[in-house]
Design an enzyme around this catalytic site. Structure first.
Site, mmCIF file in Angstrom:
data_model
loop_
_atom_site.group_PDB
_atom_site.id
_atom_site.type_symbol
_atom_site.label_atom_id
_atom_site.label_comp_id
_atom_site.label_asym_id
_atom_site.label_seq_id
_atom_site.Cartn_x
_atom_site.Cartn_y
_atom_site.Cartn_z
ATOM 1 N N HIS A 108 -7.545 -1.628 -0.114
ATOM 2 C CA HIS A 108 -6.203 -2.118 -0.434
ATOM 3 C C HIS A 108 -5.131 -1.042 -0.290
ATOM 4 C CE1 HIS A 108 -7.150 -0.616 -4.615
ATOM 5 N NE2 HIS A 108 -5.887 -0.246 -4.532
ATOM 6 N N ASP A 138 -13.782 -3.492 -1.104
ATOM 7 C CA ASP A 138 -12.538 -2.723 -1.236
ATOM 8 C C ASP A 138 -12.737 -1.256 -0.867
ATOM 9 O OD1 ASP A 138 -9.879 -2.270 -1.668
ATOM 10 O OD2 ASP A 138 -9.992 -2.271 -3.853
ATOM 11 N N SER A 215 -5.633 4.930 -6.703
ATOM 12 C CA SER A 215 -6.660 4.160 -5.993
ATOM 13 C C SER A 215 -7.225 4.958 -4.818
ATOM 14 C CB SER A 215 -6.075 2.851 -5.476
ATOM 15 O OG SER A 215 -5.769 1.980 -6.531
#
Length: 471
Positions: A108, A138, A215
């Site tokens: 993402h 992911d 992230s």
């Protein structure tokens, strides 16, 4: 105008007192002041945390870029025309796993980014290309454009983690590069639903501070080894964040690279080996008449070196093959019957399927949708509420303007559960539908979707399509 987030206290009586106290301390006799010997450092300051961050930081990169999104994603429902799209700045973190500049991050972070920009530990900025991705997990692998070797992240294991042990997170938090936070492992084996279409499984729960921009960054143990990839936080909570265990990351990324290599190279071999074997990769199968058989590899051979690269596990082997060009000579060192044997390899180019397209490309061109599988837990909840028995579905994330899907009023958020009498539980189902002879003639296909816990259907005209190349 940017809002001020830091401010200085006004000078007043308290400030004056603090200055007086500070000045009075300077009036102590010189003998009372014990200077630290020149060139020495207090051992108490170089804590294990300091050493861990110092060890891992050079292999942490900051990722940023822009992506184009529909205005409806920003809450402007019904917006159409050229002004219904806008540029959004994104940021994240990555970890270098190969000195040539291969970096692991979350998918993402780089999804739909127009140009991936990467800032290295020394402050230099360069671009990167997406090599491979696994949307449902992911995770993504990108290649940084560099002409020098980069430091790699020390790799630990997530197989022996303990609740309560200290952990450190490093990331591009809110754009503050290389922000480090510390906490503990709060729990293990957490299954965390993110939204109606995605669920993470077997995560590490931590108390270290994680923010937007973290992230894809590393979760470290106190030895400075990566034990996870930071991926999510609990909205509205404090000190509840989650990371993908590194052993899971290694397994998935190895599969991603293997798939990528198979599209380029014809090897004819299959290997075994866990992510932490540390003693090479075992050849499990060699296809007859393949380059591996032709050049002398045998089942049971343990590959310990490719070129000048030592091979400790399957990830090392997959990464080594990333740099191989079809037809290029390659030296492998293998252990066979207790002795080392050098094998000269030359892999062929994988056969090309010029007329084939990926299922994602066909979904976009033939139907006009981008989609991803719905999480099993979501389907179970949906079936319970609707009293249905759907095996799965494809969550629509984007619809191409003017496409058959758009003409039939399919919108992002719908769940496609069937086309032409076949279920669409996942992308593999969609690939088989495209491959079916009945679909090659471009029929007017009946489709089924779920919207707001209601099953709806319609008909769309599909153009004739070429075969599907699965990946």
């Amino acid at each position: 105008m940017r809002s001020t987030i830091l401010s200085r206290p006004a000078i007043g009586p308290l400030m004056f007192v603090s200055v007086v106290i500070s000045l009075s301390s300077l009036m102590q006799p010189l003998a009372a002041q014990t200077p630290r010997p020149s060139g020495t450092t207090s051992s108490n300051r170089q804590t294990p945390t300091v050493l861990a961050i110092r060890r891992a930081s050079p292999a942490v990169v900051n990722i940023h870029g822009q992506k184009t999104v529909r205005a409806t994603a920003a809450g402007m429902a019904g917006a159409t025309g050229p002004d219904s799209f806008r540029q959004v700045n994104g940021m994240g973190t990555g970890v270098i796993i190969d000195p040539r500049g291969y970096v692991i991050t979350n998918y993402h972070v780089v999804e739909d980014v127009d140009e991936i920009l990467v800032t290295l530990d020394d402050g230099s900025t360069t671009t990167a290309d997406l090599v491979s991705a696994r949307v449902r997990n992911d995770l993504a692998l990108i290649k940084v454009s560099v002409n020098r070797e980069l430091p790699t992240i020390p790799r630990g294991t997530s197989s022996d983690l303990m609740v309560g042990e200290s952990v450190i997170a490093i990331g591009n938090a809110f754009g503050y590069v290389h922000t480090s936070t510390e906490g503990i492992i709060s729990a293990l084996h957490r299954d965390v639903p993110v939204n109606e279409t995605q669920e993470y499984s077997d995560l590490i729960q931590i108390s270290a501070g994680i923010n937007p921009g973290n992230s894809g960054g590393p979760l470290l143990n106190i030895d400075g080894e990566i034990i996870g990839i930071n991926v999510a936080v609990r909205v509205g909570a404090q000190q509840i964040a989650f990371a993908i265990p590194v052993d899971q990351v290694v397994e998935i990324v190895t599969e991603m690279i293997d798939d990528h290599n198979e599209q380029r190279l014809l090897t004819g071999l299959r290997t075994n080996g866990g992510p932490r074997d540390g003693d090479g990769v075992t050849v499990a199968h060699v296809s007859a008449s393949s380059p591996a058989a032709r050049d002398g590899l045998k089942p049971g051979d343990r590959v310990v070196r490719v070129g000048s690269r030592p091979i400790d596990d399957r990830l090392d082997f997959a990464l080594a093959l990333l740099g191989v060009t079809p037809g290029e000579p390659l030296e492998l060192a293998v252990e066979r019957s207790g002795r080392q044997v050098d094998v000269a390899m030359q892999f062929d180019a994988a056969p090309r399927q010029a007329s084939a397209a990926t299922v994602e490309e066909l979904a976009w061109s033939a139907i006009g949708i981008q989609a991803r599988p719905v999480a099993e837990s979501t389907i179970r909840r949906l079936n319970a509420r609707m009293r249905t028995s759907y095996r799965g579905g494809l969550y629509i994330t984007a619809v191409r303007p003017g496409s058959p899907a758009d003409q039939q009023s399919i919108v992002p958020g719908d769940v496609m559960i069937g086309i032409h009498g076949w279920q669409t539980s996942n992308l593999a189902d969609l690939a088989e539908i495209f491959d079916h002879p009945d679909m090659q003639r471009g029929p007017r296909a009946k489709f089924f979707i779920v919207r707001q816990e209601q099953t709806l259907f319609g008909h769309m005209q599909l153009a004739a399509q070429s075969g599907v190349k699965r990946r």
